[in-house]
Design a protein around this motif. Sequence first.
Motif, short mmCIF file in Angstrom:
data_model
loop_
_atom_site.label_atom_id
_atom_site.label_comp_id
_atom_site.label_asym_id
_atom_site.label_seq_id
_atom_site.Cartn_x
_atom_site.Cartn_y
_atom_site.Cartn_z
N LEU A 1 26.34 53.84 58.60
CA LEU A 1 27.31 53.03 57.87
C LEU A 1 26.59 51.91 57.13
CD1 LEU A 1 30.23 52.61 60.44
CD2 LEU A 1 30.28 53.93 58.33
N LEU A 2 27.10 51.56 55.97
CA LEU A 2 26.65 50.35 55.29
C LEU A 2 27.46 49.20 55.88
CD1 LEU A 2 26.86 51.72 51.65
CD2 LEU A 2 24.76 51.31 52.93
N VAL A 3 26.81 48.11 56.20
CA VAL A 3 27.51 46.94 56.73
C VAL A 3 26.93 45.71 56.06
CG1 VAL A 3 28.19 45.62 58.78
CG2 VAL A 3 27.74 48.09 58.99
N GLY A 4 27.81 44.87 55.52
CA GLY A 4 27.33 43.67 54.85
C GLY A 4 28.37 42.57 54.85
N VAL A 5 27.99 41.45 54.23
CA VAL A 5 28.88 40.29 54.20
C VAL A 5 29.28 39.96 52.77
CG1 VAL A 5 28.03 39.28 56.35
CG2 VAL A 5 26.91 38.67 54.20
N LEU A 6 30.49 39.42 52.67
CA LEU A 6 31.04 38.93 51.41
C LEU A 6 31.77 37.63 51.74
CD1 LEU A 6 31.93 38.97 48.49
CD2 LEU A 6 33.60 40.71 49.06
N SER A 7 31.18 36.51 51.34
CA SER A 7 31.70 35.21 51.73
C SER A 7 31.80 34.27 50.54
CB SER A 7 30.78 34.59 52.79
OG SER A 7 31.22 33.31 53.16
N GLY A 8 32.79 33.43 50.58
CA GLY A 8 32.93 32.40 49.56
C GLY A 8 31.92 31.29 49.73
N ARG A 9 31.47 31.07 50.96
CA ARG A 9 30.48 30.02 51.25
C ARG A 9 29.08 30.58 51.14
NH1 ARG A 9 31.82 25.32 53.72
NH2 ARG A 9 29.72 25.23 54.55
N ASP A 10 28.17 29.75 50.71
CA ASP A 10 26.76 30.13 50.66
C ASP A 10 25.99 29.09 51.47
OD1 ASP A 10 24.21 30.98 50.16
OD2 ASP A 10 24.29 30.69 48.00
N ASP A 11 25.41 29.54 52.55
CA ASP A 11 24.58 28.62 53.35
C ASP A 11 23.44 29.41 53.98
OD1 ASP A 11 25.40 29.45 56.21
OD2 ASP A 11 27.33 29.00 55.28
N ARG B 1 21.31 34.96 59.36
CA ARG B 1 21.90 35.92 60.30
C ARG B 1 22.00 37.31 59.68
NH1 ARG B 1 21.99 37.82 65.20
NH2 ARG B 1 24.04 38.52 65.93
N ALA B 2 22.45 37.39 58.44
CA ALA B 2 22.58 38.68 57.77
C ALA B 2 21.23 39.36 57.60
CB ALA B 2 23.28 38.50 56.43
N GLU B 3 20.23 38.59 57.25
CA GLU B 3 18.88 39.15 57.09
C GLU B 3 18.31 39.58 58.43
OE1 GLU B 3 16.76 36.09 54.97
OE2 GLU B 3 17.89 36.47 53.12
N GLU B 4 18.53 38.77 59.46
CA GLU B 4 18.06 39.11 60.81
C GLU B 4 18.63 40.44 61.28
OE1 GLU B 4 17.90 36.57 64.86
OE2 GLU B 4 19.93 36.95 64.11
N ILE C 1 24.24 41.34 51.07
CA ILE C 1 24.60 39.95 51.38
C ILE C 1 25.12 39.33 50.09
CG2 ILE C 1 23.76 37.72 52.22
CD1 ILE C 1 21.35 39.31 53.45
N HIS C 2 26.42 39.14 50.03
CA HIS C 2 27.05 38.48 48.88
C HIS C 2 27.71 37.21 49.38
CE1 HIS C 2 26.53 41.63 45.82
NE2 HIS C 2 26.61 42.47 46.83
N VAL C 3 27.05 36.08 49.15
CA VAL C 3 27.57 34.79 49.60
C VAL C 3 27.77 33.88 48.37
CG1 VAL C 3 26.63 34.93 51.93
CG2 VAL C 3 25.23 33.98 50.10
N GLY C 4 28.56 32.84 48.56
CA GLY C 4 28.86 31.94 47.45
C GLY C 4 29.74 32.61 46.40
N GLN C 5 30.56 33.54 46.84
CA GLN C 5 31.39 34.33 45.93
C GLN C 5 32.81 33.78 45.88
OE1 GLN C 5 29.97 36.88 44.12
NE2 GLN C 5 28.09 36.16 45.08
N ILE D 1 29.44 45.69 44.79
CA ILE D 1 29.13 46.52 45.96
C ILE D 1 29.46 47.98 45.66
CG2 ILE D 1 29.75 47.02 48.36
CD1 ILE D 1 30.25 43.90 48.62
N LEU D 2 30.62 48.21 45.07
CA LEU D 2 31.01 49.58 44.72
C LEU D 2 29.99 50.21 43.78
CD1 LEU D 2 34.86 49.18 44.07
CD2 LEU D 2 33.73 50.07 46.13
N GLU D 3 29.58 49.45 42.77
CA GLU D 3 28.61 49.96 41.80
C GLU D 3 27.24 50.18 42.44
OE1 GLU D 3 26.51 48.62 37.62
OE2 GLU D 3 28.38 47.64 38.22
N GLU D 4 26.77 49.20 43.19
CA GLU D 4 25.43 49.28 43.78
C GLU D 4 25.26 50.48 44.70
OE1 GLU D 4 22.45 46.55 46.59
OE2 GLU D 4 24.42 45.77 46.01
N PHE D 5 26.31 50.83 45.44
CA PHE D 5 26.20 51.90 46.42
C PHE D 5 26.98 53.17 46.02
CE2 PHE D 5 25.25 48.01 48.73
CZ PHE D 5 24.05 48.36 49.34
N ALA D 6 27.47 53.21 44.78
CA ALA D 6 28.23 54.35 44.27
C ALA D 6 29.38 54.72 45.21
CB ALA D 6 27.31 55.54 44.03
#
Length: 173
Positions: free
Chosen positions: A53-63, A69-72, A78-82, A92-97
Amino acid sequence: MSLSARAAKIKAVICDVDGVMTDGAIGFSAQGIVKFFNVRDGHAIKMALRAGLLVGVLSGRDDAVTRQRAEELGMSFIHVGQKRKLDAFAKILEEFALEPEECCYVGDDVVDIPVMRQVGLAVCVADADPELQPYSHWRTELGGGRGAVREVLFRLLREQNKWQEAMARYVEA
């Protein structure tokens, strides 16, 4: 469509961070932001990644804490500050088809509704804002930062018949 049918199509799990991977509390110290992530959620993420499975984050905050944690965990994206989560979702849809129905989104607050309306499996955590209920296919039993991500991932692995393989390294000696 049943939850099982929705789960069978999922290739990517997109998690909000604050209130989903954490309990939503943010602490500040002289060194910066402090957040607490559930270690069992982290292990479930590793298991899901190993199962394909692909698992990632999509957050409005960027810190830095969220990025660390996501890199670890070796998360797929990792999409933060969105501030406009739909724009990041499109990336994400485009990047992973991927097609929207191949995505599961886990959220906790009203800012998550636009993406939840697009995905094949929309999940809100147990302690999510009640406004998410009409847009959710499933509400977890556990709260954000309290194992909700693990609950979602374990259910997906079971529904996709990947559970035995995911558990093999622990039960086969």
